[in-house]
Design a protein around this motif. Structure first.
Motif, mmCIF file in Angstrom:
data_model
loop_
_atom_site.group_PDB
_atom_site.id
_atom_site.type_symbol
_atom_site.label_atom_id
_atom_site.label_comp_id
_atom_site.label_asym_id
_atom_site.label_seq_id
_atom_site.Cartn_x
_atom_site.Cartn_y
_atom_site.Cartn_z
ATOM 1 N N SER A 9 -31.515 53.948 -0.799
ATOM 2 C CA SER A 9 -30.830 53.045 0.117
ATOM 3 C C SER A 9 -30.829 51.647 -0.494
ATOM 4 O O SER A 9 -31.860 51.169 -0.955
ATOM 5 C CB SER A 9 -31.547 53.024 1.467
ATOM 6 N N ARG A 34 -26.115 63.850 0.727
ATOM 7 C CA ARG A 34 -24.809 63.176 0.762
ATOM 8 C C ARG A 34 -24.961 61.732 0.310
ATOM 9 O O ARG A 34 -25.942 61.075 0.607
ATOM 10 C CB ARG A 34 -24.228 63.195 2.172
ATOM 11 N N ALA A 36 -23.184 58.096 0.755
ATOM 12 C CA ALA A 36 -22.258 57.366 1.618
ATOM 13 C C ALA A 36 -22.189 55.916 1.161
ATOM 14 O O ALA A 36 -23.211 55.301 0.856
ATOM 15 C CB ALA A 36 -22.717 57.432 3.074
ATOM 16 N N LEU A 38 -21.010 52.363 2.671
ATOM 17 C CA LEU A 38 -20.777 51.794 3.993
ATOM 18 C C LEU A 38 -20.465 50.306 3.910
ATOM 19 O O LEU A 38 -20.960 49.603 3.023
ATOM 20 C CB LEU A 38 -22.026 51.974 4.866
ATOM 21 N N ARG A 43 -19.467 50.954 8.816
ATOM 22 C CA ARG A 43 -18.299 51.840 8.751
ATOM 23 C C ARG A 43 -18.294 52.551 7.400
ATOM 24 O O ARG A 43 -18.549 51.949 6.363
ATOM 25 C CB ARG A 43 -17.013 51.041 8.913
ATOM 26 N N VAL A 44 -18.004 53.842 7.416
ATOM 27 C CA VAL A 44 -17.997 54.633 6.192
ATOM 28 C C VAL A 44 -16.742 54.328 5.372
ATOM 29 O O VAL A 44 -15.625 54.466 5.857
ATOM 30 C CB VAL A 44 -18.074 56.144 6.512
ATOM 31 N N ALA A 46 -16.567 55.724 2.068
ATOM 32 C CA ALA A 46 -16.409 57.031 1.427
ATOM 33 C C ALA A 46 -17.721 57.780 1.540
ATOM 34 O O ALA A 46 -18.792 57.165 1.595
ATOM 35 C CB ALA A 46 -16.016 56.872 -0.031
ATOM 36 N N SER A 47 -17.632 59.094 1.560
ATOM 37 C CA SER A 47 -18.813 59.936 1.649
ATOM 38 C C SER A 47 -18.516 61.257 0.955
ATOM 39 O O SER A 47 -17.385 61.756 1.017
ATOM 40 C CB SER A 47 -19.170 60.174 3.121
ATOM 41 N N LEU A 70 -16.260 59.383 -6.112
ATOM 42 C CA LEU A 70 -16.391 60.220 -4.920
ATOM 43 C C LEU A 70 -14.996 60.687 -4.529
ATOM 44 O O LEU A 70 -14.082 59.868 -4.419
ATOM 45 C CB LEU A 70 -16.959 59.420 -3.736
#
Length: 107
Positions: A9, A34, A36, A38, A43-44, A46-47, A70
């Motif tokens: 993270s 996964r 991600a 953000l 708000r995502v 891309a993931s 991704l």
């Protein structure tokens, strides 16, 4: 049941998709297999499953930057960008190790 800790993270990450910046204070999170990307608001962008992600160091950027692909789209991730933190280089290295450790490809 306790929530699993993320494998990686980082906050304050500049996330770019050429030719524009998507956020200057985003978050990169690897959790439960996964990856991600953000925005600063959560708000995502891309993931994708980490196994499907390609990541590496671009030859044209500083040590705090990485490239992640991704879903066929390339993103430039610059760690520690927000406050020009010195640990950006270490975070970039940890990100690449986390992707590789979770089964992602190194480009």
């Amino acid at each position: 049941m306790a929530m699993a800790e993320p494998e990686f993270s980082a906050t304050g990450v500049r996330i770019e998709r050429w030719p524009r910046s998507l956020t200057r204070a985003g978050q990169v999170l690897i959790k439960d297999g996964r990856l991600a990307l953000l925005t600063s608001y959560g708000r995502v962008i891309a993931s994708a499953p980490v196994r499907a992600v390609r990541a590496g160091k671009p030859w044209f950027a500083d040590d705090a930057s990485t490239i992640a692909t991704l879903n066929g789209k390339r993103y430039r991730l610059t760690m520690g960008q927000r406050d020009h933190r010195p640990e950006g280089r270490a975070l970039a290295g940890r990100f690449l190790e986390a992707v590789r450790g979770a089964g992602g490809a190194r480009s």
